[in-house]
Design a protein around this motif. Structure first.
Motif, PDB file in Angstrom:
ATOM      1  N   GLU A   1      14.835  22.317  15.830  1.00 30.80           N
ATOM      2  CA  GLU A   1      14.293  23.245  16.510  1.00 30.80           C
ATOM      3  C   GLU A   1      13.123  22.596  17.553  1.00 30.80           C
TER       4      GLU A   1
ATOM      5  N   ARG B   1       9.369  22.706  21.717  1.00 28.53           N
ATOM      6  CA  ARG B   1      10.615  23.371  20.899  1.00 28.53           C
ATOM      7  C   ARG B   1      11.825  23.881  21.769  1.00 28.53           C
TER       8      ARG B   1
ATOM      9  N   GLU C   1      24.068  23.477  22.742  1.00 29.54           N
ATOM     10  CA  GLU C   1      23.144  23.223  21.884  1.00 29.54           C
ATOM     11  C   GLU C   1      22.644  21.880  22.165  1.00 29.54           C
TER      12      GLU C   1
ATOM     13  N   CYS D   1      13.688  26.121  21.858  1.00 27.88           N
ATOM     14  CA  CYS D   1      13.796  27.454  22.235  1.00 27.88           C
ATOM     15  C   CYS D   1      13.141  27.741  23.666  1.00 27.88           C
ATOM     16  N   GLU D   2      12.033  26.629  23.809  1.00 32.37           N
ATOM     17  CA  GLU D   2      11.538  26.573  25.390  1.00 32.37           C
ATOM     18  C   GLU D   2      12.383  26.341  26.251  1.00 32.37           C
TER      19      GLU D   2
ATOM     20  N   SER E   1      20.776  21.391  25.301  1.00 32.82           N
ATOM     21  CA  SER E   1      19.507  22.134  25.233  1.00 32.82           C
ATOM     22  C   SER E   1      18.401  21.236  24.536  1.00 32.82           C
TER      23      SER E   1
END
Length: 349
Positions: free
Chosen positions: A203, A345, A325, A347-348, A328
Motif C-alpha cells: 500500500e 501510497r 503492480e 495508489c498515488e 507501480s
C-alpha cells in the motif's frame, strides 16, 4: 503452481504450441533456445528490427526470420509470442510488439519490466483482458523449487499471520544508463513481485537511495514498505556489490515461523517459532538447478503449461497484472525519493 521438477525434455506431450520470439538480444536468444528444447513448444519464427540480427538467429534456430512483427504474425500465425525487446530504460520497446501480438490474438510472455511508462503498462494489461488472452511477465526469480517449497510451507499455515518480509538483490552492474532511476526500475520488478507473492499488495513505500562513488545513478536503494494486510517490509537493492559470492535473499516471517530463501534456488529454510529444529529444501546435486538459465526454463515452461491446460487469463502465474503492480510500487518509491523521502501510497501513482 508449477511442479518442482524443471526437466521437461523427453516428456510425452501431445500439445505443441506455436511460439515466436521478438527481440534477439541475449535474452531473446535464451528464450529461443529454451523453446527449442521444450516439448510443449514449436519455435516457428524469430523477429528483430535489426535485419542482420534476425537473419542470423533464423539460421541459428532453423526458422523463418523477420524484421517486422506484423509480417511475422501474418505469415506464421503463432499462438504465443515472447517479447524480449529492450529499448529506453530496458522496457520502452515492450509496448508495441505486445500490443501487436495481442491484437492478432496471441498470448504474450513479456520480459520485465512490463513498461516503465505506467500508463502504457496499464494499457497492455487492459488490452489483454479485453481480448481474453493470457499475458505473462518473465518474473523468473521465483520460479524455482526452493521458492515453491517456501510458498507451500506458507500455504500449509506454517508461518501464520504475517509480520514482515525482508528482500535483498544486488548484481554489481556497471555501464552507461539512460536515467538516474534506471537501477530502481530495471532491477526491482523481481524483488517486489516476490514480496507481493508472499505478502500480498503493497500500500505504501518510503525510499532512500545513494549515488555510489563514480556513479551518476541511484545505484543502491533502501525501500520501506507497508502491506495491505498490516505486515511491514524492506527491500535493499544495489548495482554496487560484486556478485561473486551471492546476489539475492528473501526472508518472510509470521507468528508461527520464518522462511529464508537463499539465492533463488539454492536453499529454502523454515524456522518454526516453537521448535529448535528447522526444515530445509536444498538444491540437489543431481536433477537440480545448474545455473541462472534454469529459472528462465521453468518460467517459460510454466507459461506454456498454463496455455496448454487452457488456463484463464486471470489464472496466469506471474501475470501482466503482477508486472504492473510491481512497477507501480517502484514508481511510488521513485516519487518518494523525488519528494524528500516522504511516504507515498501506491495508489498515488
Amino acid at each position: 503452481m508449477a511442479a518442482d521438477n524443471i526437466w521437461h525434455q523427453g516428456e510425452n506431450k501431445s500439445v505443441s504450441i506455436r511460439v515466436a520470439v521478438v527481440g534477439l538480444g541475449p535474452i531473446g536468444n535464451l528464450h529461443s533456445r529454451i523453446y527449442q528444447s521444450d516439448d510443449l513448444a514449436d519455435l516457428v519464427g524469430v523477429c528483430d528490427r535489426n535485419h542482420d540480427r534476425a537473419a542470423d538467429a533464423g539460421k541459428r534456430y532453423g526458422v523463418p526470420s523477420f524484421s517486422s512483427v506484423e509480417e511475422l504474425l501474418k505469415t506464421l500465425n503463432p499462438e504465443v509470442v515472447s517479447v524480449a525487446t529492450g529499448g529506453f530504460e530496458y522496457s520502452r520497446d515492450h509496448y508495441e510488439p505486445t500490443m501487436q501480438a495481442l491484437a492478432h490474438g496471441c498470448h504474450v510472455l513479456c520480459e520485465k519490466p512490463i513498461s516503465n511508462e505506467i500508463d502504457k503498462a496499464r494499457e497492455m494489461v487492459a488490452f489483454a483482458k479485453e481480448k481474453g488472452l493470457c499475458f505473462g511477465i518473465d518474473l523468473n526469480h521465483r520460479f524455482t523449487p526452493a521458492a515453491y517449497a517456501a510458498k507451500r510451507w506458507q500455504d500449509e499455515g506454517l508461518l501464520g499471520d504475517l509480520l514482515f518480509c525482508n528482500m535483498a538483490l544486488w548484481i554489481g552492474r556497471f555501464g552507461e544508463f539512460e536515467t538516474k532511476n534506471y537501477h530502481l526500475k530495471a532491477l526491482n520488478p523481481h524483488s517486489v513481485n516476490i514480496m507481493n507473492w508472499f505478502c500480498g499488495p503493497i500500500e505504501a513505500v518510503q525510499c532512500f537511495a545513494k549515488v555510489a562513488p563514480g556513479r551518476n545513478i541511484w545505484s543502491t536503494a533502501s525501500i520501506n514498505m507497508q502491506f495491505a494486510n498490516g505486515a511491514v517490509g524492506h527491500l535493499t537493492s544495489s548495482y554496487d556489490i560484486a556478485r561473486a559470492h551471492s546476489v539475492e535473499r528473501c526472508e518472510v516471517a509470521g507468528v508461527n515461523g520464518r522462511i529464508v530463501i537463499d539465492e533463488m534456488w539454492r536453499e529454502a529454510t523454515l524456522y518454526p517459532a516453537d521448535s529448535a529444529e528447522r526444515r530445509v529444501h536444498a538444491n540437489p546435486v543431481f536433477g537440480g538447478y545448474r545455473d541462472f538459465d534454469d529459472t528462465f526454463r521453468e518460467r517459460l515452461h510454466c507459461f506454456l503449461k498454463q496455455i496448454a491446460a487452457g488456463s484463464k487469463p486471470e489464472e496466469i502465474d506471474g501475470s501482466g497484472q503482477e508486472g504492473l503492480e510491481a512497477q507501480s510500487v517502484i514508481q511510488a518509491a521513485i516519487l518518494s525519493l523525488d519528494e524528500g523521502n516522504r511516504m507515498v501510497r501506491v495508489c498515488e501513482v
